[in-house]
Design an enzyme around this catalytic site. Structure first.
Site, PDB file in Angstrom:
ATOM      1  N   LYS A  37       5.457   1.569 -10.845  1.00 21.01           N
ATOM      2  CA  LYS A  37       4.394   0.556 -10.846  1.00 21.01           C
ATOM      3  C   LYS A  37       3.932   0.237 -12.266  1.00 21.01           C
ATOM      4  O   LYS A  37       4.138   1.043 -13.188  1.00 21.01           O
ATOM      5  CB  LYS A  37       3.232   1.012  -9.962  1.00 21.01           C
ATOM      6  CG  LYS A  37       2.661   2.355 -10.278  1.00 21.01           C
ATOM      7  CD  LYS A  37       1.875   2.898  -9.085  1.00 21.01           C
ATOM      8  CE  LYS A  37       1.019   4.069  -9.538  1.00 21.01           C
ATOM      9  NZ  LYS A  37       0.463   4.819  -8.413  1.00 21.01           N
ATOM     10  N   ARG A 136      -8.337   5.580   0.171  1.00 19.51           N
ATOM     11  CA  ARG A 136      -7.867   4.475  -0.666  1.00 19.51           C
ATOM     12  C   ARG A 136      -6.880   3.637   0.124  1.00 19.51           C
ATOM     13  O   ARG A 136      -7.152   2.490   0.443  1.00 19.51           O
ATOM     14  CB  ARG A 136      -7.229   5.017  -1.946  1.00 19.51           C
ATOM     15  CG  ARG A 136      -6.828   3.918  -2.920  1.00 19.51           C
ATOM     16  CD  ARG A 136      -6.248   4.434  -4.213  1.00 19.51           C
ATOM     17  NE  ARG A 136      -4.890   4.991  -4.067  1.00 19.51           N
ATOM     18  CZ  ARG A 136      -4.087   5.270  -5.083  1.00 19.51           C
ATOM     19  NH1 ARG A 136      -4.498   5.069  -6.333  1.00 19.51           N
ATOM     20  NH2 ARG A 136      -2.886   5.768  -4.878  1.00 19.51           N
ATOM     21  N   TYR A 258     -16.530  -3.481 -38.761  1.00 18.00           N
ATOM     22  CA  TYR A 258     -17.624  -4.168 -38.062  1.00 18.00           C
ATOM     23  C   TYR A 258     -18.828  -3.250 -37.886  1.00 18.00           C
ATOM     24  O   TYR A 258     -18.671  -2.053 -37.611  1.00 18.00           O
ATOM     25  CB  TYR A 258     -17.163  -4.604 -36.675  1.00 18.00           C
ATOM     26  CG  TYR A 258     -16.364  -5.880 -36.647  1.00 18.00           C
ATOM     27  CD1 TYR A 258     -16.920  -7.079 -37.076  1.00 18.00           C
ATOM     28  CD2 TYR A 258     -15.061  -5.880 -36.167  1.00 18.00           C
ATOM     29  CE1 TYR A 258     -16.183  -8.253 -37.030  1.00 18.00           C
ATOM     30  CE2 TYR A 258     -14.315  -7.041 -36.112  1.00 18.00           C
ATOM     31  CZ  TYR A 258     -14.880  -8.231 -36.549  1.00 18.00           C
ATOM     32  OH  TYR A 258     -14.152  -9.382 -36.493  1.00 18.00           O
ATOM     33  N   MET A 306     -10.011  -6.092 -33.242  1.00 17.88           N
ATOM     34  CA  MET A 306      -9.085  -6.628 -32.253  1.00 17.88           C
ATOM     35  C   MET A 306      -7.625  -6.391 -32.654  1.00 17.88           C
ATOM     36  O   MET A 306      -6.796  -5.992 -31.842  1.00 17.88           O
ATOM     37  CB  MET A 306      -9.328  -8.128 -32.074  1.00 17.88           C
ATOM     38  CG  MET A 306      -8.445  -8.747 -31.005  1.00 17.88           C
ATOM     39  SD  MET A 306      -8.597 -10.538 -30.948  1.00 17.88           S
ATOM     40  CE  MET A 306     -10.249 -10.731 -30.289  1.00 17.88           C
TER      41      MET A 306
HETATM   42  C1  LIG Z   1       0.823   6.202  -8.611  1.00 16.82           C
HETATM   43  C2  LIG Z   1       1.251   6.923  -7.397  1.00 16.82           C
HETATM   44  C3  LIG Z   1       2.141   8.003  -7.499  1.00 16.82           C
HETATM   45  C4  LIG Z   1       2.566   8.586  -8.809  1.00 16.82           C
HETATM   46  O1  LIG Z   1       1.475   9.311  -9.340  1.00 16.82           O
HETATM   47  P1  LIG Z   1       1.573  10.114 -10.720  1.00 16.82           P
HETATM   48  O2  LIG Z   1       0.288  10.845 -10.782  1.00 16.82           O
HETATM   49  O3  LIG Z   1       1.715   9.101 -11.782  1.00 16.82           O
HETATM   50  O4  LIG Z   1       2.757  10.997 -10.617  1.00 16.82           O
HETATM   51  C5  LIG Z   1       2.606   8.571  -6.320  1.00 16.82           C
HETATM   52  N1  LIG Z   1       2.190   8.103  -5.104  1.00 16.82           N
HETATM   53  C6  LIG Z   1       1.320   7.092  -4.985  1.00 16.82           C
HETATM   54  C7  LIG Z   1       0.912   6.642  -3.638  1.00 16.82           C
HETATM   55  C8  LIG Z   1       0.809   6.479  -6.123  1.00 16.82           C
HETATM   56  O5  LIG Z   1      -0.069   5.483  -6.008  1.00 16.82           O
END
Ligand SMILES: *Cc1c(COP(=O)(O)O)cnc(C)c1O
Length: 363
Positions: A37, A136, A258, A306
């Protein structure tokens, strides 16, 4: 971006990522997936996914449908690609067209997938996710009980994986881990013979009871320590080098950056380097962060701008930090977890924010 023009160079060590995959996969009797992801945690899915496929990875996860579509072109046909968010309403045909497997997270997504299976007159593969306590994503236990009361509730769906996600895996002693594992065992009993998956990177290090049939690491592949506070068994996969734009001498009474928050005492030399918060270098590192020059620590002085920030390079030979020279912001001397700790965040956020203006190099 062309290396000679870029303000910074990001080096991704695909060999280290492959080594990390091998180490993690070797911890399980079953299989090991890879989580892709957010463009492989900011490191570049285009390069990372094929490298892991070469290492024998056969199962990949993305968060979004479009990430899955892009990934489909990058890995061999026999690799399974699961999309963690499942099908947004009206998109299930895209999953079918690109040979993606949705992670079904609630009754509506399940109905959507079943409807497509009915239309096509065939069984469709999918993962089923349970919520075991994180609140979640995943089917809630009460919904699962209601759904499974009907004999035909999975008609048209071929579950190829049942999964859940741990909320506290990076805290080995947290009571949530064991509680979630037990709930997972109860729920997956409804799916005899279907492969199961619970462990993200940190979950893998909770021990074999958490491994089941498929590991799902993301962070650990990319060098983030899955056991904060303990030695990191994984290799660093990323280094970031910033270019010096200008060097100046300052003295007592001068201020840097800044807000004029950093007042100089004595005679100092300040190098302005071409990385700032627009590149994902956290503004919270103002006056707290570090860079390294040949292993020597030089502090960030004043606020991170920035597009640039100041480093106190007083102790460094002038020719070593002349305009165009590179200093290390992250890498062997300064791990992603150390940078994250100083910035008040986690390694995941540091990696996924790495900017688009860097020249990227893959080893
Ligand atoms: C992001 C995610 C993972 C991987 O998690 P890490 O902590 O990066 O290894 C695995 N399963 C789900 C459902 C996730 O959202």
């Amino acid at each position: 971006m062309d290396a000679s023009r870029a303000g910074a160079l990001l080096t991704v060590d695909l060999g280290a990522i492959r080594d990390n995959y091998r180490l993690l996969a070797g911890m399980n009797k079953g299989a090991c997936a890879a989580v892709m992801k957010a463009d492989a945690y900011g490191l570049g899915m285009e390069q990372v996914a094929p490298a892991l496929a070469l290492e024998g990875c056969k199962v990949f996860f993305t968060a979004h449908l479009d990430e899955g579509i892009r990934l489909r072109q990058l890995v061999p046909e026999d690799c399974a690609i699961y999309v963690l968010h499942g099908p947004p309403p009206g998109t299930s045909r895209d999953f079918f067209q690109y040979d993606l497997r949705p992670v079904l997270n609630d009754p509506a997504q399940l109905q959507e997938w079943r409807a497509l299976a009915r239309t096509l007159g065939r069984e469709l593969a999918a993962a089923i996710q349970f919520d075991t306590g994180m609140s979640r994503m995943g089917i809630a236990p009460a919904d699962l009980a209601a759904l499974s009361a009907r004999a035909d509730w999975l008609e048209g769906v071929r579950p190829t994986l049942v999964m859940s996600h741990l909320a506290c895996a990076d805290e080995a002693c947290h009571a949530m881990n064991e509680a979630q594992r037990r709930r997972f065992d109860e729920l997956r009993a409804l799916f005899p013979g279907v492969p199961a998956s619970l462990a993200n990177s940190s979950g893998i290090f909770l021990g074999p009871a958490y491994h089941y049939d498929l590991l799902r690491p993301g962070a650990a592949l990319y060098g983030i320590n899955p056991q904060p506070g303990n030695p990191n068994p994984l290799k660093q996969a990323v280094s970031l080098h910033a270019r010096v734009v200008q060097v100046r001498s300052v003295r007592d009474g001068d201020v840097v950056g800044y807000g004029a928050h950093h007042a100089v005492s004595g005679e100092r030399r300040i190098a302005t380097v071409a990385v700032g918060y627009a590149d994902g270098w956290f503004r919270s590192l103002s006056g707290r962060g570090f860079a390294f020059v040949d292993g020597v620590k030089v502090p960030v002085v004043g606020r991170v701008s920035m597009d640039s920030m100041g480093l106190d390079v007083t102790g460094i030979a002038p020719e070593r930090v002349a305009p165009g020279a590179e200093v290390e912001l992250m890498g062997a001397s300064h791990t992603v977890d150390e940078v994250a700790a100083l910035a008040g965040t986690i390694g995941y956020e540091v990696l996924t924010r790495l900017g688009s203006r860097f020249h990227r190099r893959y080893l």
